[in-house]
Motif scaffolding. Structure first.
Motif, PDB file in Angstrom:
ATOM      1  N   GLU A  16       7.943  -1.222  11.689  1.00 22.98           N
ATOM      2  CA  GLU A  16       6.712  -0.427  11.669  1.00 22.98           C
ATOM      3  C   GLU A  16       5.481  -1.328  11.652  1.00 22.98           C
ATOM      4  OE1 GLU A  16       4.281   2.314   8.522  1.00 22.98           O
ATOM      5  OE2 GLU A  16       6.451   2.463   8.480  1.00 22.98           O
ATOM      6  N   TYR A  19       5.102  -2.808  15.141  1.00 24.67           N
ATOM      7  CA  TYR A  19       4.671  -1.767  16.070  1.00 24.67           C
ATOM      8  C   TYR A  19       3.200  -1.416  15.852  1.00 24.67           C
ATOM      9  CZ  TYR A  19       4.417   2.729  18.450  1.00 24.67           C
ATOM     10  OH  TYR A  19       4.046   3.763  19.259  1.00 24.67           O
ATOM     11  N   ASP A  20       2.809  -1.220  14.578  1.00 24.86           N
ATOM     12  CA  ASP A  20       1.416  -0.887  14.270  1.00 24.86           C
ATOM     13  C   ASP A  20       0.464  -1.964  14.778  1.00 24.86           C
ATOM     14  OD1 ASP A  20       2.202   1.443  13.053  1.00 24.86           O
ATOM     15  OD2 ASP A  20       1.677   0.827  11.013  1.00 24.86           O
ATOM     16  N   CYS A  23       0.378  -1.950  18.730  1.00 26.64           N
ATOM     17  CA  CYS A  23      -0.307  -0.776  19.283  1.00 26.64           C
ATOM     18  C   CYS A  23      -1.814  -0.827  19.035  1.00 26.64           C
ATOM     19  CB  CYS A  23       0.255   0.505  18.680  1.00 26.64           C
ATOM     20  SG  CYS A  23       1.885   0.898  19.315  1.00 26.64           S
ATOM     21  N   LYS A  44      -2.738  -0.118   2.005  1.00 29.39           N
ATOM     22  CA  LYS A  44      -1.389   0.449   2.071  1.00 29.39           C
ATOM     23  C   LYS A  44      -0.917   1.011   0.737  1.00 29.39           C
ATOM     24  CE  LYS A  44      -0.738  -0.250   6.394  1.00 29.39           C
ATOM     25  NZ  LYS A  44      -0.577   0.857   7.327  1.00 29.39           N
TER      26      LYS A  44
END
Length: 106
Positions: A16, A19-20, A23, A44
């Motif tokens: 994740e 990917y974050d 992107c 977070k």
């Protein structure tokens, strides 16, 4: 065997994070340069910004990394190639970094 000590929750969190970052980042890095970014506790760990499970996962993964000596090498697959990522605890944050490879042209 790659990533043999990691549980599914940690692997999913690492994926994740990667990917974050990918992107939300359109920078191009030079081959061989170090790329790094932080998942910061201030963000977070904020239950006003993230749901309870996301906040819990941040703290559990950070604790897991700490218990493994504060740094974990992770082999992830990107663009059909294995790439080594380093996840480490920096202060109260989690840092992800890697060395930018030479990518195959599309």
């Amino acid at each position: 065997m790659k990533n043999e000590k990691l549980n599914e929750k940690v692997i999913n969190y690492f994926e994740e994070m990667i990917y974050d970052f990918c992107c939300g980042n359109d920078n191009e890095y030079k081959v061989g340069s170090k790329v790094s970014f932080l998942f910061e506790e201030d963000e977070k760990g904020d239950d006003d910004l993230y749901d309870e499970e996301d906040v819990k996962n941040f703290f559990e993964v950070r604790e897991f990394i700490k218990n493994e000596g504060g740094k974990i090498k992770y082999i992830g697959n990107f663009d059909d190639e294995d790439l080594e990522y380093i996840f480490k605890v920096v202060g109260s944050d989690i840092e992800c970094s890697w060395i930018e490879p030479k990518w195959k042209p599309f």
